[in-house]
Design a protein around this motif. Sequence first.
Motif, mmCIF file in Angstrom:
data_model
loop_
_atom_site.group_PDB
_atom_site.id
_atom_site.type_symbol
_atom_site.label_atom_id
_atom_site.label_comp_id
_atom_site.label_asym_id
_atom_site.label_seq_id
_atom_site.Cartn_x
_atom_site.Cartn_y
_atom_site.Cartn_z
ATOM 1 N N VAL A 101 0.867 -1.172 0.000
ATOM 2 C CA VAL A 101 0.000 0.000 0.000
ATOM 3 C C VAL A 101 0.903 1.220 0.000
ATOM 4 O O VAL A 101 1.846 1.295 0.792
ATOM 5 N N VAL A 102 0.623 2.148 -0.910
ATOM 6 C CA VAL A 102 1.432 3.362 -1.002
ATOM 7 C C VAL A 102 0.526 4.591 -0.933
ATOM 8 O O VAL A 102 -0.651 4.539 -1.294
ATOM 9 N N THR A 103 1.085 5.669 -0.477
ATOM 10 C CA THR A 103 0.387 6.942 -0.458
ATOM 11 C C THR A 103 0.482 7.567 -1.839
ATOM 12 O O THR A 103 1.566 7.637 -2.414
ATOM 13 N N ASP A 104 -0.679 7.981 -2.344
ATOM 14 C CA ASP A 104 -0.719 8.600 -3.663
ATOM 15 C C ASP A 104 -1.849 9.629 -3.672
ATOM 16 O O ASP A 104 -3.017 9.267 -3.746
ATOM 17 N N PRO A 105 -1.519 10.914 -3.587
ATOM 18 C CA PRO A 105 -2.558 11.941 -3.539
ATOM 19 C C PRO A 105 -3.411 12.018 -4.809
ATOM 20 O O PRO A 105 -4.473 12.615 -4.804
ATOM 21 N N THR A 106 -2.972 11.375 -5.905
ATOM 22 C CA THR A 106 -3.755 11.391 -7.138
ATOM 23 C C THR A 106 -4.662 10.164 -7.272
ATOM 24 O O THR A 106 -5.437 10.070 -8.226
ATOM 25 N N ALA A 107 -4.569 9.244 -6.337
ATOM 26 C CA ALA A 107 -5.350 8.000 -6.428
ATOM 27 C C ALA A 107 -6.833 8.269 -6.180
ATOM 28 O O ALA A 107 -7.195 9.086 -5.327
ATOM 29 N N PRO A 108 -7.704 7.560 -6.897
ATOM 30 C CA PRO A 108 -9.140 7.686 -6.618
ATOM 31 C C PRO A 108 -9.446 7.005 -5.286
ATOM 32 O O PRO A 108 -8.643 6.206 -4.792
ATOM 33 N N PRO A 109 -10.598 7.290 -4.702
ATOM 34 C CA PRO A 109 -10.949 6.597 -3.453
ATOM 35 C C PRO A 109 -10.925 5.082 -3.639
ATOM 36 O O PRO A 109 -11.235 4.569 -4.721
ATOM 37 N N ILE A 110 -10.544 4.401 -2.584
ATOM 38 C CA ILE A 110 -10.464 2.942 -2.582
ATOM 39 C C ILE A 110 -11.064 2.464 -1.263
ATOM 40 O O ILE A 110 -11.218 3.254 -0.317
ATOM 41 N N TRP A 111 -11.421 1.210 -1.188
ATOM 42 C CA TRP A 111 -11.990 0.626 0.023
ATOM 43 C C TRP A 111 -11.247 -0.657 0.327
ATOM 44 O O TRP A 111 -10.791 -1.349 -0.583
ATOM 45 N N THR A 112 -11.131 -0.996 1.609
ATOM 46 C CA THR A 112 -10.651 -2.333 1.914
ATOM 47 C C THR A 112 -11.827 -3.284 1.732
ATOM 48 O O THR A 112 -12.990 -2.880 1.799
ATOM 49 N N ARG A 113 -11.504 -4.516 1.501
ATOM 50 C CA ARG A 113 -12.550 -5.514 1.292
ATOM 51 C C ARG A 113 -13.333 -5.725 2.583
ATOM 52 O O ARG A 113 -14.542 -5.893 2.555
ATOM 53 N N TYR A 114 -12.622 -5.724 3.719
ATOM 54 C CA TYR A 114 -13.255 -6.007 5.013
ATOM 55 C C TYR A 114 -13.067 -4.847 5.987
ATOM 56 O O TYR A 114 -12.010 -4.225 6.033
ATOM 57 N N TYR A 115 -14.122 -4.649 6.799
ATOM 58 C CA TYR A 115 -14.059 -3.690 7.908
ATOM 59 C C TYR A 115 -14.511 -4.429 9.156
ATOM 60 O O TYR A 115 -15.531 -5.136 9.142
ATOM 61 N N TYR A 149 -8.134 -4.898 -1.369
ATOM 62 C CA TYR A 149 -8.693 -3.575 -1.632
ATOM 63 C C TYR A 149 -9.615 -3.675 -2.839
ATOM 64 O O TYR A 149 -9.437 -4.541 -3.697
ATOM 65 N N THR A 150 -10.595 -2.794 -2.909
ATOM 66 C CA THR A 150 -11.576 -2.860 -3.988
ATOM 67 C C THR A 150 -12.029 -1.462 -4.391
ATOM 68 O O THR A 150 -11.988 -0.533 -3.584
ATOM 69 N N TYR A 151 -12.459 -1.372 -5.627
ATOM 70 C CA TYR A 151 -13.100 -0.153 -6.132
ATOM 71 C C TYR A 151 -14.594 -0.399 -6.365
ATOM 72 O O TYR A 151 -15.296 0.488 -6.840
ATOM 73 N N ASN A 152 -15.099 -1.590 -6.046
ATOM 74 C CA ASN A 152 -16.491 -1.949 -6.334
ATOM 75 C C ASN A 152 -17.529 -0.947 -5.828
ATOM 76 O O ASN A 152 -18.499 -0.682 -6.533
ATOM 77 N N PRO A 153 -17.391 -0.384 -4.627
ATOM 78 C CA PRO A 153 -18.416 0.568 -4.175
ATOM 79 C C PRO A 153 -18.577 1.784 -5.078
ATOM 80 O O PRO A 153 -19.646 2.402 -5.102
ATOM 81 N N GLU A 154 -17.559 2.122 -5.848
ATOM 82 C CA GLU A 154 -17.663 3.278 -6.740
ATOM 83 C C GLU A 154 -18.775 3.081 -7.764
ATOM 84 O O GLU A 154 -19.446 4.039 -8.151
ATOM 85 N N LYS A 155 -19.008 1.820 -8.180
ATOM 86 C CA LYS A 155 -20.091 1.536 -9.127
ATOM 87 C C LYS A 155 -21.440 1.930 -8.527
ATOM 88 O O LYS A 155 -22.307 2.466 -9.208
ATOM 89 N N VAL A 156 -21.622 1.649 -7.245
ATOM 90 C CA VAL A 156 -22.864 2.010 -6.555
ATOM 91 C C VAL A 156 -22.977 3.522 -6.429
ATOM 92 O O VAL A 156 -24.024 4.106 -6.726
ATOM 93 N N LEU A 157 -21.905 4.160 -5.998
ATOM 94 C CA LEU A 157 -21.940 5.612 -5.805
ATOM 95 C C LEU A 157 -22.187 6.352 -7.121
ATOM 96 O O LEU A 157 -22.848 7.390 -7.131
ATOM 97 N N ALA A 158 -21.703 5.802 -8.220
ATOM 98 C CA ALA A 158 -21.937 6.426 -9.528
ATOM 99 C C ALA A 158 -23.392 6.273 -9.971
ATOM 100 O O ALA A 158 -23.957 7.174 -10.591
ATOM 101 N N LYS A 159 -24.007 5.164 -9.640
ATOM 102 C CA LYS A 159 -25.391 4.900 -10.052
ATOM 103 C C LYS A 159 -26.408 5.551 -9.099
ATOM 104 O O LYS A 159 -27.545 5.815 -9.494
#
Length: 173
Positions: A101-115, A149-159
């Motif tokens: 995992v790296v810090t990247d101020p240009t990265a889009p939001p990301i989520w961990t798979r588990y909380y 890590y996942t970007y899957n929630p972005e699909k929901v937020l976009a819709k």
Amino acid sequence: ILKMQIMDQGKLTAWCQQHDEITLLPAWARTFEPPSICNGESAAVVLFLMNIDNPNEKIIKSVQAAVKWFSDSKIYNTRVETFDAPKFESKYTTVTKDNRVVTDPTAPPIWTRYYELGTEKPLFCDRDSKYRYSMAEVGRERRVGYSWYTYNPEKVLAKYPEWQKKWAPTADV
């Protein structure tokens, strides 16, 4: 599906990767898949619910709670980087890469798979089923061989905006 949505810290969130077939409570799946709020699989559940025509109040509440959870659990300035690493033979596979995992101020939001249930902290596990709070603490075989890590929630937020305007125009989360 609605009965399995996790109530955590007094608020409705999302779903677990696996639920007990009798109690419907979050349950262990494989040894590295803990009972938890699971953003990866929950996104598909929410998209399914959003495709129901004329959703009732319970479905609307469920979708909105999950959307709020996805919005609140975003991780910013973070991405996962894959790199070449010395060849490693595990019991399960041959590994020639590693992830960090790296810090990247240009990265889009990301989520961990588990909380983690009760704390809502990002959660990771290895094949020993012990909780870890950083992907770096997971053994290399699981670090590379699993989507932590996942970007899957972005699909929901976009819709969601279009769905919300159609089915809950006076109740935006």
